[in-house]
Design a protein around this motif. Structure first.
Motif, mmCIF file in Angstrom:
data_model
loop_
_atom_site.group_PDB
_atom_site.id
_atom_site.type_symbol
_atom_site.label_atom_id
_atom_site.label_comp_id
_atom_site.label_asym_id
_atom_site.label_seq_id
_atom_site.Cartn_x
_atom_site.Cartn_y
_atom_site.Cartn_z
ATOM 1 N N ILE A 97 -18.890 8.484 -2.916
ATOM 2 C CA ILE A 97 -18.187 7.227 -2.639
ATOM 3 C C ILE A 97 -16.739 7.305 -3.100
ATOM 4 O O ILE A 97 -15.818 6.845 -2.391
ATOM 5 C CB ILE A 97 -18.911 6.044 -3.317
ATOM 6 C CG1 ILE A 97 -20.300 5.840 -2.683
ATOM 7 C CG2 ILE A 97 -18.087 4.770 -3.195
ATOM 8 C CD1 ILE A 97 -20.280 5.533 -1.199
ATOM 9 N N LEU A 98 -16.490 7.898 -4.265
ATOM 10 C CA LEU A 98 -15.119 8.028 -4.759
ATOM 11 C C LEU A 98 -14.265 8.860 -3.801
ATOM 12 O O LEU A 98 -13.098 8.538 -3.547
ATOM 13 C CB LEU A 98 -15.112 8.665 -6.154
ATOM 14 C CG LEU A 98 -15.558 7.765 -7.313
ATOM 15 C CD1 LEU A 98 -15.586 8.556 -8.618
ATOM 16 C CD2 LEU A 98 -14.651 6.553 -7.457
ATOM 17 N N HIS A 99 -14.846 9.928 -3.255
ATOM 18 C CA HIS A 99 -14.099 10.759 -2.317
ATOM 19 C C HIS A 99 -13.773 10.000 -1.034
ATOM 20 O O HIS A 99 -12.659 10.124 -0.502
ATOM 21 C CB HIS A 99 -14.885 12.040 -1.996
ATOM 22 C CG HIS A 99 -14.626 13.142 -2.960
ATOM 23 N ND1 HIS A 99 -15.274 13.224 -4.168
ATOM 24 C CD2 HIS A 99 -13.784 14.205 -2.916
ATOM 25 C CE1 HIS A 99 -14.843 14.299 -4.819
ATOM 26 N NE2 HIS A 99 -13.941 14.898 -4.079
ATOM 27 N N LEU A 100 -14.724 9.228 -0.543
ATOM 28 C CA LEU A 100 -14.451 8.454 0.672
ATOM 29 C C LEU A 100 -13.355 7.416 0.423
ATOM 30 O O LEU A 100 -12.520 7.154 1.300
ATOM 31 C CB LEU A 100 -15.724 7.781 1.167
ATOM 32 C CG LEU A 100 -16.808 8.718 1.714
ATOM 33 C CD1 LEU A 100 -18.019 7.918 2.166
ATOM 34 C CD2 LEU A 100 -16.285 9.563 2.862
ATOM 35 N N MET A 101 -13.356 6.831 -0.768
ATOM 36 C CA MET A 101 -12.286 5.895 -1.113
ATOM 37 C C MET A 101 -10.929 6.604 -1.089
ATOM 38 O O MET A 101 -9.961 6.118 -0.484
ATOM 39 C CB MET A 101 -12.529 5.309 -2.514
ATOM 40 C CG MET A 101 -13.646 4.306 -2.605
ATOM 41 S SD MET A 101 -13.795 3.692 -4.306
ATOM 42 C CE MET A 101 -15.182 2.562 -4.133
ATOM 43 N N ILE A 102 -10.860 7.751 -1.761
ATOM 44 C CA ILE A 102 -9.616 8.516 -1.805
ATOM 45 C C ILE A 102 -9.185 8.913 -0.397
ATOM 46 O O ILE A 102 -7.994 8.882 -0.057
ATOM 47 C CB ILE A 102 -9.783 9.764 -2.697
ATOM 48 C CG1 ILE A 102 -10.021 9.351 -4.150
ATOM 49 C CG2 ILE A 102 -8.561 10.674 -2.608
ATOM 50 C CD1 ILE A 102 -10.430 10.489 -5.066
ATOM 51 N N GLY A 103 -10.159 9.272 0.444
ATOM 52 C CA GLY A 103 -9.852 9.644 1.824
ATOM 53 C C GLY A 103 -9.235 8.502 2.606
ATOM 54 O O GLY A 103 -8.273 8.687 3.370
ATOM 55 N N SER A 104 -9.769 7.299 2.425
ATOM 56 C CA SER A 104 -9.210 6.134 3.123
ATOM 57 C C SER A 104 -7.808 5.827 2.603
ATOM 58 O O SER A 104 -6.910 5.481 3.377
ATOM 59 C CB SER A 104 -10.132 4.919 2.957
ATOM 60 O OG SER A 104 -10.214 4.514 1.601
ATOM 61 N N ALA A 121 -2.370 0.067 9.390
ATOM 62 C CA ALA A 121 -2.756 1.232 8.588
ATOM 63 C C ALA A 121 -4.111 1.009 7.910
ATOM 64 O O ALA A 121 -4.941 1.924 7.837
ATOM 65 C CB ALA A 121 -1.687 1.535 7.543
ATOM 66 N N ILE A 122 -4.342 -0.209 7.426
ATOM 67 C CA ILE A 122 -5.647 -0.534 6.815
ATOM 68 C C ILE A 122 -6.749 -0.419 7.864
ATOM 69 O O ILE A 122 -7.802 0.178 7.623
ATOM 70 C CB ILE A 122 -5.620 -1.954 6.213
ATOM 71 C CG1 ILE A 122 -4.706 -1.997 4.990
ATOM 72 C CG2 ILE A 122 -7.037 -2.395 5.822
ATOM 73 C CD1 ILE A 122 -4.475 -3.390 4.448
ATOM 74 N N LEU A 123 -6.508 -1.012 9.040
ATOM 75 C CA LEU A 123 -7.497 -0.981 10.113
ATOM 76 C C LEU A 123 -7.868 0.451 10.482
ATOM 77 O O LEU A 123 -9.055 0.806 10.539
ATOM 78 C CB LEU A 123 -6.954 -1.717 11.343
ATOM 79 C CG LEU A 123 -7.794 -1.620 12.617
ATOM 80 C CD1 LEU A 123 -9.156 -2.253 12.418
ATOM 81 C CD2 LEU A 123 -7.056 -2.259 13.794
ATOM 82 N N TYR A 124 -6.869 1.289 10.715
ATOM 83 C CA TYR A 124 -7.156 2.644 11.181
ATOM 84 C C TYR A 124 -7.658 3.557 10.065
ATOM 85 O O TYR A 124 -8.323 4.560 10.334
ATOM 86 C CB TYR A 124 -5.937 3.228 11.892
ATOM 87 C CG TYR A 124 -5.931 2.808 13.345
ATOM 88 C CD1 TYR A 124 -6.531 3.587 14.320
ATOM 89 C CD2 TYR A 124 -5.389 1.582 13.712
ATOM 90 C CE1 TYR A 124 -6.578 3.177 15.635
ATOM 91 C CE2 TYR A 124 -5.427 1.159 15.026
ATOM 92 C CZ TYR A 124 -6.028 1.960 15.987
ATOM 93 O OH TYR A 124 -6.097 1.548 17.294
ATOM 94 N N SER A 125 -7.390 3.203 8.825
ATOM 95 C CA SER A 125 -7.985 3.948 7.710
ATOM 96 C C SER A 125 -9.473 3.635 7.612
ATOM 97 O O SER A 125 -10.274 4.512 7.271
ATOM 98 C CB SER A 125 -7.267 3.595 6.401
ATOM 99 O OG SER A 125 -5.912 3.993 6.451
ATOM 100 N N CYS A 126 -9.839 2.388 7.915
ATOM 101 C CA CYS A 126 -11.267 2.027 7.964
ATOM 102 C C CYS A 126 -11.966 2.777 9.094
ATOM 103 O O CYS A 126 -13.079 3.296 8.911
ATOM 104 C CB CYS A 126 -11.420 0.517 8.167
ATOM 105 S SG CYS A 126 -10.922 -0.479 6.742
#
Length: 658
Positions: A97-104, A121-126
């Motif tokens: 989960i931490l890695h996915l957060m960092i990835g976003s 940017a928030i939308l496309y990071s999701c």
């Protein structure tokens, strides 16, 4: 204060990751396949070594041992930090989960650097972190780690090229190390080529070529020093393992196929595993990025906009990587294998679809950022694409039910595939109707944003049980089994076969069960197997070996007693009345040394790939120790380099803030 925190882009993205991958976040389901069978046991082993004050050099618990240090993730600092406190399956949930957060966060930062607005940017990071790549390849944690660090590497490198500031040079070096040590080699090699191309283009245009060249040399030196332990470890053992024997055929294994493009519209179709519908592994075929994105892509061709035309090269890059991922369909991958250095060192061309997806998402973010230029066409595109997509999905439903009608026994999975497809069709219809109705009354960005998020979220939830998690296995049950395995007493009075059964009886949730009981095993699941071991595995000699203890005498006049053991060290005591030979059932490697009564003794290679030493009559104390000084020294240098760069980066950041 709390409201401000929750509205921060990183907070929004973190919440989205936690909710999207909620079965892992809240310990309600277990990661599937390779994550359970390889990643968690290996990280547990690294944690065990660190807690015992050892480097993760030799892994004795699979296939009678191999050099774990060859795996680049053995030197991945985030795993070391978590493993220092003891690594279990629950720790992996946290790391995932931490890695996915960092990835976003990383993809968001890249989009912001490219002048995309914060909301877009928030939308496309999701979308990025819930795309078909992450959902499909969740089991391949090395692939996930690669996808996490690549946007960060690119952002820091672009900032460094533009400003030539030391802080960005250092962050580029540090993030490159994390990519090299944590990711899969195919991604790392490809990323380096991308950086070289970016550097060359900017060098040609740059006004201060001398400064750019000199500082880039420093970046290269820093990167080599900090990554030395990984590079030397791989070079040290590359000729011993069978995975190094690549060729044109093996480098196209795991290709993406044209039929896999269906997942762009209907990722649920990956549930259809009957009748060889898919040619490749279902974990390697998903490229879903959201239905509305496909509509936006169609619109971008329908009406070109001058301000966006300059970004069309991103489409060319995306198409290039998509063709490269189709290794068995197009000759491009084979050309790269033959003529581009290092491209013959990895398999799975499907990994290139990551670069196709991420590049396409950047282009679509630019289009969405200029949504007002296309809003008058959006309604028409929605209607036309709805008809096309609905027909396509009905064909898939018909295919599923056609298969069911032909057989006598109806499998629940076949019915569920059609139901899931119908659910996704319903999502499309509801989303389309909502957009068409709301376009009349509201500004487009005020609602398309939310429909976009809802669509990608719901679709990802439908996919989680298929390629991400196994809801039939409780993470807490696995944790209890891991703790139970600590009770195994690894003496030398049991045969390897008996120890294997004991370990399997205690831990039934994966293939590398002996790792948790710390028992030497001839079984396992790993991509790293020595060439000589494979010969032994195919010979009738193996059955005789596994029906003996870890160490035994050639002339059985007494037993060999195990006094002390750790991954890199084994100590035995034995009494014999005559000159004898002590066999040690671990694969031979030049890193092993043996002392008999504190005197160095020559190790002989026997039983095809194993070891033995000759002893004199009387009582003997025998120690086997695995060391690789060049690895240990390079580790120390890498660690010091990483720490110094980290301190310099903090110092430079504080200076910039002042």
């Amino acid at each position: 204060m709390i409201t401000k925190f929750l509205r921060h882009p990183y907070s929004i993205l973190s919440i989205f990751v936690i909710l999207t991958y909620w079965p892992i976040s809240f310990l309600l389901a277990t990661p599937k396949w390779d994550a359970l069978n390889i990643t968690i046991p290996w990280r547990h082993f690294i944690g065990y070594c660190l807690q015992n004050g050892e480097l993760p050099l030799w892994y004795p618990y699979q296939f009678l041992g191999f050099g774990q240090y060859i795996d680049n993730q053995s030197w991945y600092w985030p795993t070391w930090i978590l493993g220092a406190f003891g690594y279990t399956n629950l720790t992996f949930h946290l790391e995932f989960i931490l890695h996915l957060m960092i990835g976003s966060w990383g993809f968001y930062t890249l989009l912001r650097y490219l002048k995309i607005t914060s909301n877009t940017a928030i939308l496309y990071s999701c979308i990025y972190i819930a795309s078909g790549f992450y959902i499909g390849n969740a089991q391949h944690f090395g692939w996930i780690v690669s996808g996490i660090w690549i946007p960060i590497v690119l952002t820091q490198f672009l900032k460094y090229i533009k400003t030539l500031e030391w802080r960005y040079l250092i962050t580029t070096s540090l993030s490159l190390y994390l990519l090299i040590s944590g990711g899969y080699w195919g991604f790392t090699i490809t990323t380096y080529y991308i950086l070289i191309i970016i550097w060359t283009i900017n060098f040609i245009k740059h006004k201060d070529k001398k400064k750019l060249f000199s500082r880039s040399l420093i970046l290269i030196v820093l990167n080599i020093i900090s990554s030395g332990v990984v590079l030397i470890s791989i070079y040290d053992s590359i000729n011993l393992i069978h995975r190094s024997n690549t060729n044109l055929i093996s480098t196209t294994v795991g290709s993406f196929y044209p039929i896999d493009l269906l997942t762009l519209l209907n990722p649920i179709s990956t549930y259809n595993t009957s009748d060889n519908f898919w040619k490749g592994d279902i974990a390697l075929i998903n490229i879903y990025i959201g239905y509305i994105n496909v509509v936006l892509l169609i619109i971008s061709f329908w009406k070109p906009v001058r301000s966006i035309n300059k970004y069309k090269y991103l489409l060319g890059i995306s198409l290039f990587f998509l063709i490269l991922s189709m290794g068995e369909t197009f000759p491009l991958r084979k050309f790269f294998t033959e003529y581009i250095p290092l491209f013959d060192y990895f398999r799975f061309p499907s990994l290139f679809r990551y670069f196709a997806i991420s590049t396409l998402l950047i282009y679509l973010a630019v289009i969405y950022n200029n949504f007002e230029c296309y809003v008058h066409l959006f309604k028409k595109a929605i209607i036309m694409s709805s008809i096309t997509f609905t027909l396509a999905i009905f064909v898939l439903v018909a295919f599923n039910w056609g298969t069911i009608i032909k057989i006598e026994v109806i499998k629940p999975s076949q019915i569920s595939r059609s139901i899931l497809t119908i659910i996704q069709l319903s999502i499309f219809i509801i989303a389309n109707l909502s957009i068409i109705i709301l376009l009349k009354y509201y500004k487009p960005n005020s609602f398309v944003h939310y429909i976009f998020i809802a669509e990608i979220f719901i679709t990802s939830q439908l996919m989680l049980p298929h390629t991400v998690v196994d809801r039939g296995i409780s993470p807490l049950s696995i944790y209890d089994s891991i703790k139970l395995c600590d009770s195994v007493n690894n003496t030398n009075d049991k045969t390897l076969k008996e120890l294997n059964k004991i370990s399997h009886d205690l831990f039934k949730f994966g293939r590398n069960f002996s790792t948790y009981s710390k028992s030497v095993s001839y079984d396992g699941y790993t991509p790293y197997q020595y060439n000589e071991w494979l010969k032994l595995e195919e010979s009738p000699m193996l059955d005789s070996i596994i029906n003996r203890p870890l160490s035994y005498l050639e002339i059985s006049d007494s037993e060999v007693n195990l006094i002390q053991s750790s991954p890199n060290f084994y100590k035995f005591e034995v009494y014999t009345d005559t000159v004898n030979v002590v066999h040690f059932s671990q694969n031979y490697h030049p890193g092993w040394t043996c002392k008999i009564n504190n005197k160095l003794s020559k190790i002989k290679k026997d039983n095809i790939s194993l070891m033995s030493v000759e002893i004199e009559p009387g009582r003997n104390t025998i120690t086997f120790q695995f060391t690789r000084k060049i690895i240990s020294y390079s580790f120390i240098i890498s660690l010091i380099s990483f720490l110094i760069q980290g301190i310099l980066w903090i110092t430079l950041i504080n200076r910039c803030e002042k």
